[in-house]
Design an enzyme around this catalytic site. Sequence first.
Site, PDB file in Angstrom:
ATOM      1  CD  GLU A 303       4.008   3.156 -11.937  1.00  0.00           C
ATOM      2  OE1 GLU A 303       3.180   2.901 -11.334  1.00  0.00           O
ATOM      3  OE2 GLU A 303       4.981   3.957 -11.434  1.00  0.00           O
ATOM      4  CD1 TRP A 306       6.112   1.039  -8.775  1.00  0.00           C
ATOM      5  CD2 TRP A 306       5.989   0.352  -6.810  1.00  0.00           C
ATOM      6  NE1 TRP A 306       6.793   1.836  -7.930  1.00  0.00           N
ATOM      7  CE2 TRP A 306       6.777   1.522  -6.739  1.00  0.00           C
ATOM      8  CE3 TRP A 306       5.819  -0.307  -5.600  1.00  0.00           C
ATOM      9  CZ2 TRP A 306       7.113   1.894  -5.592  1.00  0.00           C
ATOM     10  CZ3 TRP A 306       6.107   0.362  -4.262  1.00  0.00           C
ATOM     11  CH2 TRP A 306       6.871   1.383  -4.231  1.00  0.00           C
ATOM     12  CD1 TRP A 335      -5.084   3.231  13.193  1.00  0.00           C
ATOM     13  CD2 TRP A 335      -4.723   5.155  11.924  1.00  0.00           C
ATOM     14  NE1 TRP A 335      -4.045   2.799  12.309  1.00  0.00           N
ATOM     15  CE2 TRP A 335      -3.865   4.148  11.666  1.00  0.00           C
ATOM     16  CE3 TRP A 335      -4.349   6.409  11.479  1.00  0.00           C
ATOM     17  CZ2 TRP A 335      -2.678   4.042  10.833  1.00  0.00           C
ATOM     18  CZ3 TRP A 335      -3.486   6.385  10.252  1.00  0.00           C
ATOM     19  CH2 TRP A 335      -2.627   5.149  10.025  1.00  0.00           C
ATOM     20  CG  ASN A 370      -1.382   5.037  -9.419  1.00  0.00           C
ATOM     21  OD1 ASN A 370      -1.708   4.081  -8.750  1.00  0.00           O
ATOM     22  ND2 ASN A 370       0.016   5.585  -9.545  1.00  0.00           N
ATOM     23  CD1 TRP A 388      -3.221   1.397   8.206  1.00  0.00           C
ATOM     24  CD2 TRP A 388      -3.679  -0.066   6.571  1.00  0.00           C
ATOM     25  NE1 TRP A 388      -2.783   0.191   8.614  1.00  0.00           N
ATOM     26  CE2 TRP A 388      -3.200  -0.658   7.646  1.00  0.00           C
ATOM     27  CE3 TRP A 388      -4.084  -0.904   5.309  1.00  0.00           C
ATOM     28  CZ2 TRP A 388      -2.874  -2.185   7.567  1.00  0.00           C
ATOM     29  CZ3 TRP A 388      -3.797  -2.190   5.454  1.00  0.00           C
ATOM     30  CH2 TRP A 388      -3.196  -2.909   6.290  1.00  0.00           C
ATOM     31  CD1 TRP A 411      -5.925   1.323  -0.295  1.00  0.00           C
ATOM     32  CD2 TRP A 411      -5.746   2.955   1.276  1.00  0.00           C
ATOM     33  NE1 TRP A 411      -6.832   2.140  -0.657  1.00  0.00           N
ATOM     34  CE2 TRP A 411      -7.061   3.225   0.283  1.00  0.00           C
ATOM     35  CE3 TRP A 411      -5.650   3.968   2.323  1.00  0.00           C
ATOM     36  CZ2 TRP A 411      -7.634   4.187   0.281  1.00  0.00           C
ATOM     37  CZ3 TRP A 411      -6.487   5.154   2.359  1.00  0.00           C
ATOM     38  CH2 TRP A 411      -7.437   5.380   1.351  1.00  0.00           C
TER      39      TRP A 411
END
Length: 495
Positions: A303, A306, A335, A370, A388, A411
Amino acid sequence: MAEKTYQRGLVWFRNDLRVKDNTALYRAAKNCECVAGIFIACPDTWRAHGDGDNVIALRLRSLAQLQAALERKNIPLYFIEVAGFSEVPAVLVQIVEKLKVDALFGNAEYPVNELKRDQNVRAQLKKCQVSVELLTDRTLVPPGSITTGEGDGYKVFTPFKRAFIAAHDNSGDAFASVPAPRSRSSAHAEQWPEWIAVDGDSNLVRRIPETVGDYGVAPGGDSHVLDWPTGEVAGAKALASFAEIIDDYHRWRDFPARKNTSRLSPYLNCGAVSIRQCVQMATQANGGRWAGGSEGATTWLSELLWREFYQHLVVNYPRVCRNKPFKPETESVPWANREKNFSAWCKGKTGVPIVDAAMRQLNQTGWMHNRLRMIVASFLTKNLLTDWRKGERYFMQMLVDADFAANNGGWQWAASTGTDAAPYFRVFNPYSQSRRYDPDGAFIRKYVPELAELSDRDVHCPPRDLFADHDYPAPICDVTESRKTAIEAFANLKK
């Protein structure tokens, strides 16, 4: 080769609000006879970047604690407010001249606007013959140093992770903390004035104001951040507490009703804790390695990588800093952007319990688990087919740990516009996610009390006849049909 020494050094604090393991502060204290710090508040730019009350309040309260910690070492910390980044270079020129500074130290920041600001500062101070050192501190290694065989930045996390671990596993003290500066004599602080005038109107002061400009937030003001202990001491306690349970992190990290995550993200974001301190704790729990040993520690180290990956991404692919999708072809996603649906999502009134519970957690506490961030992002972008960028901005406004690189990366990952290697037709089913990760509905009941009396089965997906008798909305979409619509929208891009 010996490092250059200076008479008067100034440390420019940004999102690195700690005394321990602070690379810029360490370098200044080591190489300068006399050291002070400065923090430059830029409310217009902060707001333009989407920073909300929670992250600003955490920053200011942590800053006040940093000032007190530095004072105990007789190192003064100045505070000045300017409107935005564009004013910083000229103001710093005035400051270094009036304080007779010959070296400026800071820890590098990586989004496009921050890089441009720092380049301009370097250019302006060079004219004044003031040295500028911007050091690697927010990341483990400099962005751009982990590359493919062709010399490009990685576009997908897993190969990046493999390359990083191959380079740094068994690397001993490669990420060792630097020591905090020693306390200076009281005469050291006396060499710096209490305040100086800058540009006639603004003052460079040694005390953080009770209220700061027009932020609407005071360091101790009315904000969700009051629920978070702030500053370096609180960050150290959070790290120590997590060290006691890290071995079980992999087992319980996805269950939002349990307190088995680190909750260190606010402290990492404002710099009250360093990334190296986190890595040291986790690798120690893992027998000195990045992989193997403790499965919980290995999972958490992944993590942290990331986070590292997303910080590198904004440097290697700066278009993500310009409100653009990482995958250019997804700019044409049709969208739907129904404002009524977006409003329901923001308020936690979608009629999908796990989504609503998660959004209410965010609205009430300034933080979200998360796993829930992934669920609500998938629901907004795929089931509601909402751009987004609307969700990204809302998270930046609300999160106490709002970090541009991580937030944007997360996102875009959820929306299938980003670096994720999985196909676009991966869409989280909020009901199955809810049953799997909140099996007894404890989390839902906490934040959606309207459903508290439902059975463990019904609380995840209330029966249709419920809505006439309860103050809870019917679902605003059919998750099965909306999933098909989203997949078709993305599939047509290929054609």
